[in-house]
Write a protein that holds these residues in place. Structure first.
Motif, short mmCIF file in Angstrom:
data_model
loop_
_atom_site.label_atom_id
_atom_site.label_comp_id
_atom_site.label_asym_id
_atom_site.label_seq_id
_atom_site.Cartn_x
_atom_site.Cartn_y
_atom_site.Cartn_z
N ILE A 97 2.28 -2.15 -3.27
CA ILE A 97 2.59 -0.95 -3.30
C ILE A 97 2.54 -0.09 -4.35
O ILE A 97 3.09 -0.18 -5.40
CB ILE A 97 4.08 -0.77 -2.49
CG1 ILE A 97 4.30 -1.73 -1.54
CG2 ILE A 97 4.66 0.95 -2.36
CD1 ILE A 97 5.77 -1.98 -1.34
N TYR A 98 1.58 0.93 -4.33
CA TYR A 98 1.24 1.66 -5.47
C TYR A 98 1.66 3.09 -5.55
O TYR A 98 1.42 3.75 -4.46
CB TYR A 98 -0.48 1.73 -5.77
CG TYR A 98 -0.69 2.21 -7.21
CD1 TYR A 98 -0.63 3.58 -7.57
CD2 TYR A 98 -1.30 1.25 -8.07
CE1 TYR A 98 -1.19 4.17 -8.44
CE2 TYR A 98 -1.72 1.81 -9.34
CZ TYR A 98 -1.62 3.22 -9.48
OH TYR A 98 -2.03 3.62 -10.90
N ARG A 99 2.80 3.66 -6.17
CA ARG A 99 3.26 4.95 -5.99
C ARG A 99 2.56 5.66 -7.11
O ARG A 99 2.98 5.63 -8.31
CB ARG A 99 4.63 4.84 -6.31
CG ARG A 99 5.54 4.04 -5.25
CD ARG A 99 7.08 3.95 -5.49
NE ARG A 99 7.49 2.87 -4.82
CZ ARG A 99 8.03 3.15 -3.33
NH1 ARG A 99 7.93 4.27 -2.87
NH2 ARG A 99 8.24 2.28 -2.52
N VAL A 113 2.06 7.44 -1.91
CA VAL A 113 2.18 6.11 -1.86
C VAL A 113 0.91 5.12 -1.28
O VAL A 113 0.25 5.70 -0.31
CB VAL A 113 3.42 5.66 -1.11
CG1 VAL A 113 3.46 4.03 -1.11
CG2 VAL A 113 4.53 6.20 -1.76
N ARG A 149 1.54 13.07 -5.37
CA ARG A 149 2.88 11.94 -5.08
C ARG A 149 2.46 11.21 -3.87
O ARG A 149 3.01 11.88 -3.00
CB ARG A 149 4.00 12.68 -5.18
CG ARG A 149 5.21 12.08 -5.61
CD ARG A 149 6.39 12.88 -5.93
NE ARG A 149 7.70 11.90 -5.60
CZ ARG A 149 8.15 12.08 -4.25
NH1 ARG A 149 7.72 13.10 -3.45
NH2 ARG A 149 9.20 11.49 -4.00
N PHE A 172 3.72 1.55 -11.90
CA PHE A 172 3.46 2.20 -10.77
C PHE A 172 3.31 1.40 -9.52
O PHE A 172 3.49 1.71 -8.36
CB PHE A 172 2.14 2.88 -10.83
CG PHE A 172 1.65 3.81 -11.74
CD1 PHE A 172 0.94 3.64 -12.86
CD2 PHE A 172 2.39 5.13 -11.77
CE1 PHE A 172 0.60 4.55 -13.86
CE2 PHE A 172 2.21 5.98 -12.92
CZ PHE A 172 1.58 5.58 -13.73
N GLY A 227 2.12 9.87 2.65
CA GLY A 227 3.12 10.78 1.68
C GLY A 227 2.64 12.07 1.52
O GLY A 227 3.12 12.80 0.79
N ASN A 270 15.25 -0.14 -7.33
CA ASN A 270 14.97 1.38 -7.25
C ASN A 270 16.40 2.09 -8.12
O ASN A 270 16.43 3.02 -8.82
CB ASN A 270 14.91 1.87 -6.10
CG ASN A 270 13.73 1.72 -5.52
OD1 ASN A 270 12.67 1.57 -6.26
ND2 ASN A 270 13.45 1.91 -4.36
#
Lengths: 289, 428
Positions: A242-244, A251, A249, A230, A264, B156
């Protein structure tokens, strides 16, 4: 809770030896982490109802008393008290719908992220002449060579809008959903006063940004090791991790100082949920050096 | 004899007919009599069959020339970095995959070169080969921000998860860049690479423990650690006098402005540990800490534990002092209340002020080691946050909206001014 399949006259109510039945406002008080699964059905008897036979005498119903599932119908107010005394949700509360159990009290953070920016869009529903708008509005700037939209600003709520010739508008800078809506309406009103048949169609919040401070330093190198799928942490490029998050959902930008930025989200609840999900993870990387 | 659509190569006439007189049919020009074509091939169009070779024979599509150049660039980068063949093969595979992806197929050549660098970087990271983004950016002569952006995009696109680079991994490679051996500099300034690296690595680990490394760029920290380790290996007057800039100049390493700040931070941290050394009677300051670095590094774990413990104890003592002070002020305040007519709110204010002095609003100052950005926060002018409670459906006053619209007079004046400006610019 005993599920009542039908309404019963009060004389048959089990365990109630009361002479009268008074209804008051429903108050749900939730302490941090003490939310339970609650299903409540309230029978509201309208005036002139024969309390001994509640099913008859109600106009327009087929023998059923109205069952309340929303707080708005109740004359009292529903309040939830949360740490910090700030109202958690601005949307009307629904005490009758099941509330999913929150994390146990020992893990609840007690920190509420503050909203910093809301981005919303609205369709004014008519083609606009940007040159006219830029000429006749005091708070507008328009450089067609740089950007194909008028940039308009208002003082209260302090926001900026991008108005395009197609009639679509983007409103940024508000600190809450209501402020964003009010600001968008004000911009639409300005455009209306400038002589365009502006409407207010399809207002939608596109993005919400929140921030908070956990007040302890965070070992980003450790976090990226354990949550590799993540996280992305490149100190050469950006000082934060940066943690997704997948669910919701969102960020998150996590910094060594303990400050967290969440972005987000389409609704406020997603920001709060994301923070409650990340807080126990961050506590695991709290090092007292 | 049937007419055939052919041109006679002899006279150019199109009056060519098929002649079946002989065993083989022939195409004969009527005007000059020359045989244009004969045999069973006469009915075939002159110039060959209609089926193109590429359609009849399966031919693999030729790779794009930029792709070939890109692969060559990848190989060159791998050779400069002296990586093993596995990394080289992996980078080429990644490059081919990414190049043909829609997000990279139509980009500029500079970006494609950055893509080559990113693929090499990714393969190195997958195999724990220490290479920084800065090194790749330097090799392909591009800004590291641009390389970083392409790097993230490549990750990505190819959906790869790679481990983060740790400063300690890159330390050895970084120290090798310094021209500090006796063949480059005079004997009194020289240092052996192995020793230098070992000490710098220990300093970086200590810095990491005390929050100097997290969130920061690795290169300034590495330069600072190498400089301090060089000074501490032989803390002579000459070495201690030499500034960081001069050191970088001497060792042929690029100067770095943030490195000086890191030097200060590491020295402060070393002072905190140095003051715990039991046999040191004098106070350790940034001026005399270099001489103690060897001892500090040898006993760093014990010194760290000691420093934390003594800080905790001093904090407890402070809190107790504050409590006693508060109780005293409370007593005097309540006494004053009885005598004078002070309002309750002012008493509360003074109480709050007292408490504020004891527990700092900045939690970083309450810890022995905290990230420098917390201990010295940047003072930002915060616009007063408008916590107005609105519903979004309020009435909007006409006067407010009118304040945003120009009067007719203003519009006329502006239109005139714009016209004048246009005329002036046309004249020029």
């Amino acid at each position: 809770m005993v599920e009542l399949s039908g309404t019963t006259p009060k004389c048959n109510h089990s365990g109630l030896n009361a002479h009268c039945f008074t209804l008051g406002s429903i108050e749900i008080i939730c302490a941090a982490g003490e939310l339970l699964v609650v299903h409540i059905r309230t029978d509201v008897h309208l005036a002139r109802v024969d309390l001994h036979d509640a099913s008859s005498g109600l106009p327009g119903t087929s023998g059923q008393t109205p069952q309340l599932f929303h707080s708005q119908a109740v004359t009292g107010t529903t309040t939830t008290a949360l740490p910090g005394n700030t109202p958690l949700y601005n949307t009307p509360l629904t005490p009758m719908t099941p509330i999913t159990p929150a994390t146990p009290a020992s893990e609840s953070s007690g920190i509420v992220p503050q909203l910093q920016n809301i981005v919303s869009t609205v369709n004014l529903g008519c083609k606009l002449d940007l040159k006219t708008i830029a000429l006749r509005a005091r708070n507008a700037e328009y450089n067609p060579k740089r950007f194909a939209a008028v940039i308009m600003r208002i003082r209260e709520p302090r926001t900026t809008a991008l108005i395009f010739s197609s009639g679509k508008m983007v409103c940024t800078g508000a600190k809450s959903e209501e402020q964003s809506r009010l600001a968008a309406r004000k911009y639409a009103r300005v455009v209306q006063k400038l002589g365009f048949p502006a409407k207010f169609l399809d207002f939608k919040i596109q993005n919400m940004v929140g921030s908070c401070d956990v007040k302890f330093p965070i070992r980003l190198e450790g976090l990226v090791l354990t949550h590799q799928q993540f996280s992305s942490y490149e100190p050469e490029l950006f000082p934060g991790l940066i943690y997704r998050m997948i669910k919701p959902r969102i960020v998150l930008l996590i910094f060594v100082s303990g400050k967290v930025v969440l972005t987000g989200a389409k609704v406020r609840a997603e920001i709060y949920e994301a923070f409650e999900n990340i807080y126990p993870i961050l506590k695991g990387f709290r090092k007292t050096t | 004899m049937s007419r055939v659509a052919l041109k006679c190569p002899n006279c150019g006439s199109s009056n060519v007919v098929e002649d079946d007189l002989y065993a083989q049919s022939q195409s004969v020009c009527v005007d000059c009599g020359s045989v244009v074509s004969e045999g069973f091939l006469a009915n075939d169009p002159v110039g060959g069959s209609e089926v193109y070779y590429s359609h009849s024979a399966p031919q693999s599509k030729r790779p794009c020339s930029n792709l070939i150049k890109g692969l060559q660039r990848v190989r060159a980068l791998c050779r400069v970095l002296r990586v093993n063949s596995e990394i080289e093969k992996l980078s080429q595979t990644y490059f081919e995959q990414a190049y043909n992806h829609k997000s990279f197929i139509n980009v500029s050549l500079t970006k494609k070169e950055a893509l080559a660098g990113s693929c090499v970087l990714i393969s190195c990271r997958m195999h724990d080969w220490p290479v920084t983004v800065g090194t790749i950016a330097y090799l392909i002569d591009t800004d590291s921000g641009a390389v970083g952006a392409v790097y993230q995009e490549t990750l990505n696109t190819l959906n790869i998860c790679i481990p983060t680079l740790s400063v300690t991994d890159v330390m050895e490679a970084h120290c090798q860049e310094y021209k500090i051996t006796s063949e480059h500099v005079p004997a009194e300034l020289a240092a052996e690479a192995k020793e230098l690296t070992k000490r710098a690595l220990a300093l970086v680990e200590l810095a990491a423990d005390s929050w100097i490394v997290t969130g920061r760029r690795p290169v300034p920290i590495m330069i600072a650690a190498t400089y301090l380790s060089w000074q501490s290996l032989q803390p002579t007057k000459l070495r201690l006098k030499m500034t960081l800039d001069k050191f970088c100049q001497m060792t042929k390493v690029d100067k770095n402005r943030p490195a000086m700040k890191r030097v200060t931070e590491i020295k402060e941290m070393l002072c905190k540990l140095g003051n715990e050394i039991p046999w040191e009677k004098q106070e350790i300051t940034p001026n005399n800490v270099i001489q103690q670095v060897e001892d500090i590094l040898s006993y760093r774990f014990a010194l760290m534990r000691k420093a934390l413990k003594s800080y905790e104890d001093s904090l407890k003592a402070d809190i107790q002092q504050c409590d006693a002070k508060n109780k005293k002020t409370m007593r005097t305040k309540t006494a004053e209340l009885k005598t004078s007519s002070k309002t309750g709110s002012s008493v509360l204010e003074t109480e709050r002020a007292n408490n504020g002095a004891c527990d700092e609003p900045n939690w970083g100052k309450r810890l022995l080691f905290a990230p420098p950005c917390v201990v010295n926060p940047k003072k930002r002018k915060r616009a007063p946050s408008n916590q107005i409670n609105v519903t979004g459906d309020e009435e909007i006053s006409d006067s407010e909206i009118d304040s945003y619209i120009r009067t007719h007079q203003e519009v006329r004046e502006i239109a005139m001014t714009q016209k004048l400006l246009c005329q002036e610019s046309d004249n020029l």
